[in-house]
Motif scaffolding. Sequence first.
Motif, PDB file in Angstrom:
ATOM      1  N   LEU A  58       0.845  -1.180   0.000  1.00 36.23           N
ATOM      2  CA  LEU A  58       0.000   0.000   0.000  1.00 36.23           C
ATOM      3  C   LEU A  58       0.887   1.239   0.000  1.00 36.23           C
ATOM      4  N   ALA A  59       0.456   2.255  -0.716  1.00 37.36           N
ATOM      5  CA  ALA A  59       1.267   3.460  -0.879  1.00 37.36           C
ATOM      6  C   ALA A  59       0.961   4.467   0.221  1.00 37.36           C
ATOM      7  N   PRO A  60       1.982   5.154   0.704  1.00 36.57           N
ATOM      8  CA  PRO A  60       1.711   6.289   1.596  1.00 36.57           C
ATOM      9  C   PRO A  60       0.847   7.324   0.887  1.00 36.57           C
ATOM     10  N   LEU A  61       0.066   8.043   1.648  1.00 33.08           N
ATOM     11  CA  LEU A  61      -0.853   9.039   1.102  1.00 33.08           C
ATOM     12  C   LEU A  61      -0.310  10.434   1.360  1.00 33.08           C
ATOM     13  N   VAL A  62      -0.239  11.236   0.312  1.00 33.83           N
ATOM     14  CA  VAL A  62       0.140  12.644   0.442  1.00 33.83           C
ATOM     15  C   VAL A  62      -1.094  13.488   0.179  1.00 33.83           C
ATOM     16  N   ALA A  63      -1.501  14.261   1.171  1.00 36.36           N
ATOM     17  CA  ALA A  63      -2.625  15.188   1.029  1.00 36.36           C
ATOM     18  C   ALA A  63      -2.058  16.561   0.698  1.00 36.36           C
ATOM     19  N   VAL A  64      -2.516  17.138  -0.408  1.00 32.99           N
ATOM     20  CA  VAL A  64      -1.972  18.392  -0.942  1.00 32.99           C
ATOM     21  C   VAL A  64      -2.997  19.515  -0.791  1.00 32.99           C
ATOM     22  N   LEU A  65      -2.544  20.639  -0.254  1.00 35.84           N
ATOM     23  CA  LEU A  65      -3.355  21.858  -0.185  1.00 35.84           C
ATOM     24  C   LEU A  65      -2.678  22.927  -1.028  1.00 35.84           C
ATOM     25  N   HIS A  66      -3.365  23.366  -2.077  1.00 36.14           N
ATOM     26  CA  HIS A  66      -2.756  24.299  -3.025  1.00 36.14           C
ATOM     27  C   HIS A  66      -2.691  25.717  -2.455  1.00 36.14           C
ATOM     28  N   GLY A  67      -1.845  26.529  -3.077  1.00 33.58           N
ATOM     29  CA  GLY A  67      -1.719  27.930  -2.705  1.00 33.58           C
ATOM     30  C   GLY A  67      -2.537  28.836  -3.605  1.00 33.58           C
ATOM     31  N   GLY A  68      -2.124  30.110  -3.641  1.00 33.54           N
ATOM     32  CA  GLY A  68      -2.859  31.109  -4.404  1.00 33.54           C
ATOM     33  C   GLY A  68      -3.438  32.198  -3.532  1.00 33.54           C
ATOM     34  N   ALA A  69      -2.831  32.389  -2.341  1.00 32.02           N
ATOM     35  CA  ALA A  69      -3.222  33.465  -1.428  1.00 32.02           C
ATOM     36  C   ALA A  69      -4.666  33.355  -0.968  1.00 32.02           C
ATOM     37  N   TRP A  70      -5.175  32.144  -0.874  1.00 31.92           N
ATOM     38  CA  TRP A  70      -6.554  31.884  -0.426  1.00 31.92           C
ATOM     39  C   TRP A  70      -7.581  32.573  -1.327  1.00 31.92           C
ATOM     40  N   ARG A  71      -7.187  32.898  -2.564  1.00 34.16           N
ATOM     41  CA  ARG A  71      -8.068  33.582  -3.511  1.00 34.16           C
ATOM     42  C   ARG A  71      -8.538  32.620  -4.588  1.00 34.16           C
ATOM     43  N   ALA A  72      -9.748  32.862  -5.080  1.00 36.95           N
ATOM     44  CA  ALA A  72     -10.392  31.931  -5.997  1.00 36.95           C
ATOM     45  C   ALA A  72      -9.717  31.857  -7.362  1.00 36.95           C
TER      46      ALA A  72
END
Length: 310
Positions: A58-72
């Motif tokens: 089983l593969a380790p899981l990487v959870a990614v949170l993108h940037g962009g200055a919290w702007r849409a």
Amino acid sequence: MPDDAAAARAAAEEESAFSHPPVDPDVTAAYGDHPDQVIDFYAPRSDPECSPLAPTSLAPLVAVLHGGAWRAHHDRRHVTPFADYLARRGFAVANIEYRRGGDPLIPEQGRAEAGGGEAVAVSPAGRWPDTFDDVAAALDALPGLVREALPQADPRRTVLTGHSAGGHLALWAAARHVLPPDARWRTERPAPLRGVVALAPIADLAVAEKLNVCGNAALQLLGGEEQFTERQPYADPALLLPTGIATTLVQGRTDQVVPQVVAETYAEAAAKAGEVVGLTLLEDVGHFPLIDPAADACAVVAEEIAQLAW
């Protein structure tokens, strides 16, 4: 480096990072009813040259949170090449979307949300409390969703990473158990994470605001001057220490978007709280190579994640 040369180099780094075509996920799952409350999943690719993963593991899981200055204006699509890069190195990847500030259909002038140029006519950063609601809900739902959407992944070996504003959210999400007792997002125990790798994170909101990072984005995230001080204990990772979770910051020394000092002040705050936080400083690297599959810095990021995951 002269200012003109530094600006030209930063622009070239940004252009390279955004030059890759988006990579569609293998599966998308919702963690709420809003269109932005979704997670894209990428199955691990078998590449023995890049990953120590055995074919039956089983593969380790990487959870990614993108940037962009919290702007849409920037959504998760701009980090899909990075997510695919991690998947090709043997990780299972969860690319998390969340509600941000402003209208994604209105382009901002001067790309001020990414730090380029003067902050003119940009949309507001973040939504209070929606942005934090979403990150908390996504992380809470993630183990169940990944078991259904990506059975190749091992949610018990999860590393949380995020870039820029996403780095802030990653550090915050790992600190929910040390939020004030009345915080709506507080948990009774630490998140089940192997660790956090925060990439050029907006890790100290007070310092970021003093430096006008991303055009007053930190101030806007917390609702403006009147709410900033009141909400800071609920939202500023530099005030939410120690977490007891292994944490590494990766920072380019020539970053003109989120300066090195922002990461340093977080690491100093952690040390004062009795916690050792890793700080990997990369020479001649700016803001965007950390998520650019074509850049050597991206390989450093993958290695930092691997050290926690395996």
